[in-house]
Design a protein around this motif. Structure first.
Motif, PDB file in Angstrom:
ATOM      1  N   ASN A 143       0.839  -1.205   0.000  1.00  0.00           N
ATOM      2  CA  ASN A 143       0.000   0.000   0.000  1.00  0.00           C
ATOM      3  C   ASN A 143       0.867   1.246   0.000  1.00  0.00           C
ATOM      4  N   ARG A 144       0.436   2.204  -0.759  1.00  0.00           N
ATOM      5  CA  ARG A 144       1.156   3.478  -0.797  1.00  0.00           C
ATOM      6  C   ARG A 144       0.136   4.605  -0.775  1.00  0.00           C
ATOM      7  N   LYS A 145       0.540   5.674  -0.207  1.00  0.00           N
ATOM      8  CA  LYS A 145      -0.328   6.849  -0.130  1.00  0.00           C
ATOM      9  C   LYS A 145      -0.094   7.718  -1.351  1.00  0.00           C
ATOM     10  N   ARG A 146      -1.157   8.197  -1.915  1.00  0.00           N
ATOM     11  CA  ARG A 146      -1.075   9.113  -3.049  1.00  0.00           C
ATOM     12  C   ARG A 146      -1.576  10.460  -2.568  1.00  0.00           C
TER      13      ARG A 146
END
Length: 130
Positions: free
Chosen positions: A85-88
């Motif tokens: 998961n990565r934050k945009r």
């Protein structure tokens, strides 16, 4: 294997699995024998709108039924998902995103900065070759 939309007989069904559906299946505790409740609450009795609850506040009842995968496997998958998961922070909207249409399939085109151009929404979603 048929998708949920195909089984339900939806008009816009596809034989391709969308990544968000696969992720929901992988995160579902039902497969390890847990019952999870109170994921959403009704805002009002006069509307159908619902409010999602923070996952830390779910009511989880463990071992309510036989699991089909081991808890160890489930937790390994959860760890892999959380690592991926990565934050945009703020997605940049390009001028012609969702306005230009793919001539092959009719889906909207999306700007990809690493390609410096637009790609088809179906290709972006399913990685199909058109």
């Amino acid at each position: 294997m048929a998708t949920f939309s195909e089984i339900a007989g939806k008009r816009n069904s596809s034989s391709l699995w969308h990544g968000s559906i696969v992720k929901k299946i992988l995160e579902n505790q039902h497969y390890i024998g847990n019952l999870v409740q109170q994921k959403e609450i009704s805002i009002s009795v006069t509307t159908e709108k619902r409010k999602k609850i923070d996952p830390t506040n779910y009511v989880v009842i463990e071992n309510t039924h036989k699991s089909i995968i081991s808890k160890d496997d489930f937790h390994v998958v959860q760890q892999l998902i959380s690592e991926k998961n990565r934050k945009r922070p703020y997605a940049k909207k390009h001028l012609l995103t969702n306005i230009s249409i793919c001539p092959d399939c009719g889906k909207s085109m999306h700007y990809k900065a690493n390609r410096k151009g637009y790609i088809c929404g179906s290709y972006k979603m399913f990685r199909s070759s058109f």
